[in-house]
Design an enzyme around this catalytic site. Structure first.
Site, PDB file in Angstrom:
ATOM      1  N   THR A  20       5.891  -3.583  -0.763  1.00 17.23           N
ATOM      2  CA  THR A  20       6.310  -2.254  -0.286  1.00 17.23           C
ATOM      3  C   THR A  20       6.749  -1.311  -1.410  1.00 17.23           C
ATOM      4  O   THR A  20       7.533  -0.402  -1.173  1.00 17.23           O
ATOM      5  CB  THR A  20       7.449  -2.392   0.753  1.00 17.23           C
ATOM      6  OG1 THR A  20       8.621  -2.876   0.074  1.00 17.23           O
ATOM      7  CG2 THR A  20       7.093  -3.327   1.891  1.00 17.23           C
ATOM      8  N   ASP A  52       8.423  -7.951   0.979  1.00 20.70           N
ATOM      9  CA  ASP A  52       9.046  -7.822  -0.345  1.00 20.70           C
ATOM     10  C   ASP A  52       9.382  -6.364  -0.633  1.00 20.70           C
ATOM     11  O   ASP A  52       8.538  -5.485  -0.473  1.00 20.70           O
ATOM     12  CB  ASP A  52       8.077  -8.332  -1.423  1.00 20.70           C
ATOM     13  CG  ASP A  52       8.684  -8.219  -2.811  1.00 20.70           C
ATOM     14  OD1 ASP A  52       9.573  -9.021  -3.128  1.00 20.70           O
ATOM     15  OD2 ASP A  52       8.281  -7.309  -3.575  1.00 20.70           O
ATOM     16  N   TYR A  57      12.399   0.831  -5.373  1.00 21.37           N
ATOM     17  CA  TYR A  57      11.241   1.469  -4.758  1.00 21.37           C
ATOM     18  C   TYR A  57      11.661   2.732  -4.010  1.00 21.37           C
ATOM     19  O   TYR A  57      12.267   2.688  -2.939  1.00 21.37           O
ATOM     20  CB  TYR A  57      10.507   0.488  -3.824  1.00 21.37           C
ATOM     21  CG  TYR A  57      10.042  -0.798  -4.513  1.00 21.37           C
ATOM     22  CD1 TYR A  57       9.922  -0.872  -5.910  1.00 21.37           C
ATOM     23  CD2 TYR A  57       9.721  -1.938  -3.796  1.00 21.37           C
ATOM     24  CE1 TYR A  57       9.506  -2.032  -6.556  1.00 21.37           C
ATOM     25  CE2 TYR A  57       9.297  -3.111  -4.433  1.00 21.37           C
ATOM     26  CZ  TYR A  57       9.203  -3.141  -5.810  1.00 21.37           C
ATOM     27  OH  TYR A  57       8.794  -4.297  -6.445  1.00 21.37           O
ATOM     28  N   GLN A 173       8.793 -14.452  -9.106  1.00 28.13           N
ATOM     29  CA  GLN A 173       7.848 -13.381  -8.839  1.00 28.13           C
ATOM     30  C   GLN A 173       7.297 -12.828 -10.148  1.00 28.13           C
ATOM     31  O   GLN A 173       8.067 -12.494 -11.051  1.00 28.13           O
ATOM     32  CB  GLN A 173       8.551 -12.266  -8.041  1.00 28.13           C
ATOM     33  CG  GLN A 173       7.568 -11.335  -7.378  1.00 28.13           C
ATOM     34  CD  GLN A 173       8.212 -10.319  -6.445  1.00 28.13           C
ATOM     35  OE1 GLN A 173       8.116  -9.133  -6.663  1.00 28.13           O
ATOM     36  NE2 GLN A 173       8.866 -10.781  -5.396  1.00 28.13           N
ATOM     37  N   ARG A 225       0.311   3.060 -11.217  1.00 30.46           N
ATOM     38  CA  ARG A 225      -0.965   2.560 -11.733  1.00 30.46           C
ATOM     39  C   ARG A 225      -1.170   2.971 -13.175  1.00 30.46           C
ATOM     40  O   ARG A 225      -1.922   2.334 -13.901  1.00 30.46           O
ATOM     41  CB  ARG A 225      -2.106   3.056 -10.839  1.00 30.46           C
ATOM     42  CG  ARG A 225      -2.095   2.347  -9.504  1.00 30.46           C
ATOM     43  CD  ARG A 225      -2.705   3.157  -8.415  1.00 30.46           C
ATOM     44  NE  ARG A 225      -1.840   4.292  -8.053  1.00 30.46           N
ATOM     45  CZ  ARG A 225      -1.970   4.986  -6.941  1.00 30.46           C
ATOM     46  NH1 ARG A 225      -2.905   4.690  -6.083  1.00 30.46           N
ATOM     47  NH2 ARG A 225      -1.157   5.992  -6.673  1.00 30.46           N
ATOM     48  N   ARG A 276       0.124   0.707   2.338  1.00 27.18           N
ATOM     49  CA  ARG A 276       0.761   1.966   2.737  1.00 27.18           C
ATOM     50  C   ARG A 276       0.503   2.303   4.209  1.00 27.18           C
ATOM     51  O   ARG A 276       0.948   3.350   4.681  1.00 27.18           O
ATOM     52  CB  ARG A 276       0.270   3.108   1.859  1.00 27.18           C
ATOM     53  CG  ARG A 276      -1.225   3.345   1.903  1.00 27.18           C
ATOM     54  CD  ARG A 276      -1.614   4.703   1.330  1.00 27.18           C
ATOM     55  NE  ARG A 276      -1.466   4.818  -0.102  1.00 27.18           N
ATOM     56  CZ  ARG A 276      -0.602   5.674  -0.676  1.00 27.18           C
ATOM     57  NH1 ARG A 276       0.179   6.409   0.068  1.00 27.18           N
ATOM     58  NH2 ARG A 276      -0.547   5.769  -1.992  1.00 27.18           N
TER      59      ARG A 276
HETATM   60  N1  LIG Z   1       8.861  -7.931  -9.275  1.00 28.84           N
HETATM   61  C1  LIG Z   1       8.233  -6.914  -9.814  1.00 28.84           C
HETATM   62  O1  LIG Z   1       8.534  -6.484 -10.933  1.00 28.84           O
HETATM   63  C2  LIG Z   1       7.093  -6.278  -9.063  1.00 28.84           C
HETATM   64  C3  LIG Z   1       6.194  -5.451  -9.742  1.00 28.84           C
HETATM   65  C4  LIG Z   1       5.121  -4.914  -9.019  1.00 28.84           C
HETATM   66  C5  LIG Z   1       4.994  -5.174  -7.670  1.00 28.84           C
HETATM   67  N2  LIG Z   1       5.895  -5.957  -7.017  1.00 28.84           N
HETATM   68  C6  LIG Z   1       5.776  -6.246  -5.556  1.00 28.84           C
HETATM   69  O2  LIG Z   1       4.470  -6.733  -5.301  1.00 28.84           O
HETATM   70  C7  LIG Z   1       3.835  -5.899  -4.343  1.00 28.84           C
HETATM   71  C8  LIG Z   1       2.328  -5.877  -4.572  1.00 28.84           C
HETATM   72  O3  LIG Z   1       2.020  -5.249  -5.799  1.00 28.84           O
HETATM   73  P1  LIG Z   1       1.536  -3.711  -5.870  1.00 28.84           P
HETATM   74  O4  LIG Z   1       1.778  -3.044  -4.566  1.00 28.84           O
HETATM   75  O5  LIG Z   1       2.153  -3.117  -7.063  1.00 28.84           O
HETATM   76  O6  LIG Z   1      -0.023  -3.841  -6.179  1.00 28.84           O
HETATM   77  P2  LIG Z   1      -1.253  -4.376  -5.328  1.00 28.84           P
HETATM   78  O7  LIG Z   1      -0.816  -5.122  -4.146  1.00 28.84           O
HETATM   79  O8  LIG Z   1      -2.173  -5.013  -6.271  1.00 28.84           O
HETATM   80  O9  LIG Z   1      -1.935  -2.990  -4.876  1.00 28.84           O
HETATM   81  C9  LIG Z   1      -1.380  -2.253  -3.833  1.00 28.84           C
HETATM   82  C10 LIG Z   1      -2.098  -0.916  -3.631  1.00 28.84           C
HETATM   83  O10 LIG Z   1      -3.496  -1.073  -3.413  1.00 28.84           O
HETATM   84  C11 LIG Z   1      -3.958  -0.148  -2.424  1.00 28.84           C
HETATM   85  N3  LIG Z   1      -4.511  -0.959  -1.319  1.00 28.84           N
HETATM   86  C12 LIG Z   1      -3.895  -2.019  -0.700  1.00 28.84           C
HETATM   87  N4  LIG Z   1      -4.691  -2.553   0.239  1.00 28.84           N
HETATM   88  C13 LIG Z   1      -5.831  -1.841   0.216  1.00 28.84           C
HETATM   89  C14 LIG Z   1      -7.040  -1.946   0.955  1.00 28.84           C
HETATM   90  N5  LIG Z   1      -7.223  -2.887   1.882  1.00 28.84           N
HETATM   91  N6  LIG Z   1      -8.035  -1.062   0.657  1.00 28.84           N
HETATM   92  C15 LIG Z   1      -7.869  -0.129  -0.294  1.00 28.84           C
HETATM   93  N7  LIG Z   1      -6.731   0.017  -1.022  1.00 28.84           N
HETATM   94  C16 LIG Z   1      -5.721  -0.832  -0.764  1.00 28.84           C
HETATM   95  C17 LIG Z   1      -2.732   0.671  -1.999  1.00 28.84           C
HETATM   96  O11 LIG Z   1      -2.578   1.830  -2.814  1.00 28.84           O
HETATM   97  P3  LIG Z   1      -3.405   3.188  -2.572  1.00 28.84           P
HETATM   98  O12 LIG Z   1      -3.593   3.341  -1.097  1.00 28.84           O
HETATM   99  O13 LIG Z   1      -2.571   4.240  -3.194  1.00 28.84           O
HETATM  100  O14 LIG Z   1      -4.699   2.990  -3.313  1.00 28.84           O
HETATM  101  C18 LIG Z   1      -1.582  -0.263  -2.362  1.00 28.84           C
HETATM  102  O15 LIG Z   1      -0.379   0.399  -2.593  1.00 28.84           O
HETATM  103  C19 LIG Z   1       4.545  -4.551  -4.495  1.00 28.84           C
HETATM  104  O16 LIG Z   1       4.312  -3.701  -3.416  1.00 28.84           O
HETATM  105  C20 LIG Z   1       5.961  -5.022  -4.660  1.00 28.84           C
HETATM  106  O17 LIG Z   1       6.506  -5.387  -3.405  1.00 28.84           O
HETATM  107  C21 LIG Z   1       6.932  -6.529  -7.703  1.00 28.84           C
END
Ligand SMILES: NC(=O)c1ccc[n+]([C@@H]2O[C@H](COP(=O)([O-])OP(=O)(O)OC[C@H]3O[C@@H](n4cnc5c(N)ncnc54)[C@H](OP(=O)(O)O)[C@@H]3O)[C@@H](O)[C@H]2O)c1
Length: 306
Positions: A20, A52, A57, A173, A225, A276
């Site tokens: 999230t 998560d 955020y 994580q 990104r 989202r």
């Molecule tokens: N511990 C840490 O330091 C840390 C760091 C990073 C992330 N996280 C956690 O891990 C989670 C996952 O990582 P992330 O959100 O950064 O990256 P991710 O899951 O690799 O990518 C998520 C993004 O991809 C796009 N998306 C998702 N599903 C899709 C689909 N079916 N079709 C097309 N586009 C899609 C959306 O953005 P758009 O719609 O804008 O394209 C979404 O926000 C985070 O949300 C957070 O909870 C933790």
């Protein structure tokens, strides 16, 4: 949905968890609050129990949206949130001092509208504070029944070992995807050995591995990104997109291929999927209905992106 039991705990978590960071829209080019709330509802309806989030955020808004969306159905979710990234006068600093963690935990409980956090994660290391002090504080919060389990994020192996010596660490994580496999060297084997459940973030490379991009999207400097997922940098982008086009020939939806490659690696308890909207949740949850074969897993491992 498929589920895994976090080793060292009795917790059953969905093999794909709801990420999230995008909630609230800061760092992600905006987001619609109602659609983010609908994503939570869709996640629960499809059996995705792990959610998560973090105070970082959108400055608490992600937690607030989740708290509101979970009203009356808190028991259906396994909430992971974090501590240790503080905003102050427009700047961001790491802070894992006891008083700061205690205050952050109370604020998260309020925003999430709940009595207890299932998994409380140190978001980022704070070199200024002894890890024993940080872990001691988390144990105190556990004794106070404000949190149930302890996790850490973005720690190197040395710090992770010290954290484990000071308190039972249930989850780790870190970034792990087809594109970013650094965790395989030390962290993943250690977590497997110690029964620490790995939660992989960025499994879709911030969206680039969904295969939806033909051209590099225009991103502000502060966009996640741009500042976090280096695959969106100009030169890297072209190479990654070429690799993605090759992987598409395997005939699977790319988002699901990316999530399954991660969740099927030994030691990974959940692949976080940032979503989202309910539509994105549905598209990503469908990955749990099927598995990549052993040959496909190896073929993807051998794919070239650089
Ligand atoms: N511990 C840490 O330091 C840390 C760091 C990073 C992330 N996280 C956690 O891990 C989670 C996952 O990582 P992330 O959100 O950064 O990256 P991710 O899951 O690799 O990518 C998520 C993004 O991809 C796009 N998306 C998702 N599903 C899709 C689909 N079916 N079709 C097309 N586009 C899609 C959306 O953005 P758009 O719609 O804008 O394209 C979404 O926000 C985070 O949300 C957070 O909870 C933790």
């Amino acid at each position: 949905m498929k589920y895994n039991i976090f080793p060292n705990t009795q917790e059953k978590v969905s093999a794909i968890g709801l990420g999230t960071w995008v909630f609230g829209g800061e760092n992600w080019g905006g987001a619609d609050d109602a659609q983010c709330a609908a994503a939570v509802g869709e996640a629960l309806a499809s059996g995705m129990n792990l959610i998560d989030t973090a105070p970082f955020y959108t400055d608490g808004l992600s937690e607030k949206i989740i708290g509101q969306a979970l009203k009356g159905r808190r028991d259906k979710a396994f909430i992971a949130t974090k501590c240790g990234i503080i905003r102050e006068n427009g700047r961001i600093r790491h802070d894992l001092r006891p008083a700061s963690i205690m205050a952050e935990c109370d604020q998260s409980l309020k925003r999430l509208q709940c009595d207890v956090i299932d998994l409380y994660i140190c978001h980022w290391p704070d070199p200024a504070v002894a890890i024993e002090q940080t872990m001691g504080t988390l144990l105190k919060l556990r004794d106070q029944k404000k949190i149930r389990h302890i996790g850490v994020s973005n720690f190197d192996l040395e710090l992770l070992k010290k954290a484990c010596a000071a308190a039972p660490v249930s989850a780790y994580q870190g970034q792990y995807s087809i594109l970013e496999r650094g965790m395989e060297k030390e962290i993943l084997p250690f977590c497997r050995e110690k029964g620490i459940g790995v939660m992989a973030y960025g499994a879709m490379g911030g969206g680039i591995l969904t295969g939806k991009y033909k051209n590099r999207p225009p991103l502000t400097k502060k966009d996640a990104r741009h500042m976090f997922y280096e695959f969106f940098e100009e030169i890297r982008f072209k190479k990654v997109i070429q690799g993605v086009e090759d992987l598409k020939k395997m005939g699977h939806p790319m988002n699901q291929l990316a999530l399954n490659w991660v969740r099927q690696q030994s030691g990974v308890m959940t692949a976080l999927a940032g979503c989202r909207s309910a539509e994105q949740v549905r598209a990503n949850v469908a990955a749990a209905d099927w598995n990549l074969s052993a040959e496909e897993l190896e073929k993807i491992r051998a794919a070239v992106f650089v």
